[in-house]
Design a protein around this motif. Structure first.
Motif, short mmCIF file in Angstrom:
data_model
loop_
_atom_site.label_atom_id
_atom_site.label_comp_id
_atom_site.label_asym_id
_atom_site.label_seq_id
_atom_site.Cartn_x
_atom_site.Cartn_y
_atom_site.Cartn_z
N SER A 213 0.75 -1.36 -0.08
CA SER A 213 0.01 -0.13 -0.06
C SER A 213 0.79 1.18 0.18
O SER A 213 2.10 1.31 0.03
CB SER A 213 -1.06 0.03 1.11
N SER A 268 -10.84 16.81 -6.08
CA SER A 268 -12.07 16.45 -5.43
C SER A 268 -12.00 15.21 -4.82
O SER A 268 -10.91 14.21 -5.31
CB SER A 268 -13.38 16.53 -6.12
N PRO A 269 -12.64 14.54 -3.88
CA PRO A 269 -12.55 13.05 -3.45
C PRO A 269 -12.62 12.12 -4.69
O PRO A 269 -12.03 11.44 -4.82
CB PRO A 269 -13.91 13.03 -2.63
N ALA A 270 -13.46 12.69 -5.79
CA ALA A 270 -13.72 11.74 -6.82
C ALA A 270 -12.44 11.87 -7.68
O ALA A 270 -12.13 10.87 -8.32
CB ALA A 270 -14.88 12.18 -7.76
N LEU A 272 -9.53 12.53 -6.51
CA LEU A 272 -8.28 11.53 -5.91
C LEU A 272 -8.47 10.24 -6.15
O LEU A 272 -7.52 9.34 -6.38
CB LEU A 272 -8.45 11.79 -4.51
N LEU A 273 -9.74 9.73 -6.21
CA LEU A 273 -10.22 8.27 -6.54
C LEU A 273 -9.75 7.95 -7.89
O LEU A 273 -9.02 6.91 -8.19
CB LEU A 273 -11.60 8.03 -6.14
N ALA A 274 -9.83 8.81 -8.81
CA ALA A 274 -9.60 8.68 -10.04
C ALA A 274 -8.15 8.64 -10.43
O ALA A 274 -7.45 7.66 -10.99
CB ALA A 274 -9.99 9.68 -11.29
N ARG A 276 -5.85 7.80 -8.07
CA ARG A 276 -5.23 6.51 -7.18
C ARG A 276 -5.59 5.22 -8.54
O ARG A 276 -4.93 4.28 -8.45
CB ARG A 276 -6.28 5.96 -6.03
N GLU A 277 -6.73 5.36 -8.96
CA GLU A 277 -6.95 4.26 -10.07
C GLU A 277 -5.65 4.33 -11.32
O GLU A 277 -5.20 3.44 -11.70
CB GLU A 277 -8.25 4.38 -10.69
#
Length: 285
Positions: A213, A268-270, A272-274, A276-277
């Motif tokens: 991680s 944005s949180p979205a 950040l998720l993208a 990380r993807e």
């Protein structure tokens, strides 16, 4: 070959013996110092020979040297306080012992650096080729002998080469990590690999990829990797430079953790998720 190390249980006994010997020096009357001091010195040497110097015992050693001077009654009190400090540290931070793999095969480990010259390094705008440190665990040709007393070269849990860069990067004293580098795993370094046919298998071993991680390191789950290898898996523990706590390349250069400092601004949180993807996709590709 690396010298065999004592078992963790014996190591604990030696730790307690050092503390007891140092306390004896602190409390011994002057007439008994010629006996108490050599006894402590012998215990300290035996402890170091049994598994290397443990920094948790440094206060106890200082206590014995201080108490032997007998400069003042306060010295005795200070010496006992140092012995107590060592005793507490040794109990809170006992010697580490990895569980022995339960599979029928021995375990080998090979550390390599994979280089992909078709792509640049990830995340920090590195113009050089992508470099990836990998520890490969695999079924070894010979059964794993007993860890204690074996003449085989066992792999350290924390590679000694990385201790220096870690202490310099985090500005920590080197002795804090000596016991980690001295902790041995059940994998033998570059042991001859076992062929699947020798184990009565079919076409080959199963391949498992271990991906740590954020802020992790490739050797963090060494016990799990060795366990899987003992059951017939080849485990590639991949390290991700600049996402790991710290990576050391084969040429000696260091890749510190830089993920947070290189995040795109205003995510944005979205978003950040993208992002990380994207990181995960780059890892897997």
């Amino acid at each position: 070959m690396r010298a065999p190390r004592c078992s963790p249980r014996l190591r604990i006994i030696l730790d307690r013996s050092v503390c007891l010997a140092a306390a004896t020096v602190s409390l011994a009357p002057p007439a008994l110092l010629p006996i108490a001091v050599p006894a402590w010195a012998a215990t300290a040497l035996l402890s170091a020979a049994g598994g290397g110097a443990r920094w948790m015992l440094y206060p106890a050693h200082a206590a014995a040297v201080l108490a032997a001077s007998r400069l003042h009654d306060l010295v005795t009190i200070a010496s006992l306080a140092l012995v107590l400090c060592s005793a507490v540290l040794a109990e809170l931070l006992p010697p580490m012992a990895f569980p022995r793999p339960t599979g029928p095969h021995g375990v080998g480990r090979l550390s390599v650096e994979l280089v992909d010259r078709s792509r640049a390094g990830w995340l920090v705008g590195d113009d050089g080729p992508r470099r990836v440190p990998v520890d490969v665990y695999y079924p070894a040709a010979q059964p794993t002998p007993r860890l204690n007393g074996s003449a085989a070269r066992w792999c350290s849990w924390v590679p000694k080469a990385i201790v220096g860069p870690v202490v310099r990067n985090f500005k920590l004293p080197p002795f804090l990590f000596n016991h980690l580098a001295a902790t041995q795993t059940w994998a033998r370094e570059a042991a001859p690999p076992m062929q699947p046919s020798a184990a009565g298998g079919g076409g080959g071993w199963r391949l498992v990829l271990f991906s740590h991680s954020l802020t992790g390191v490739r050797f963090q789950n060494s016990a799990l990797c060795a366990e899987l290898a003992s059951h017939g898996c080849v485990v590639a523990a991949v390290e991700h430079p600049y996402e790991a706590m710290l990576s050391l390349f084969a040429d000696g250069t260091v890749a510190p953790y830089r993920f947070i400092s290189h995040l795109p601004p205003g995510l944005s949180p979205a978003g950040l998720l993208a992002f990380r993807e994207q990181c995960v996709a780059y890892r897997a590709d």
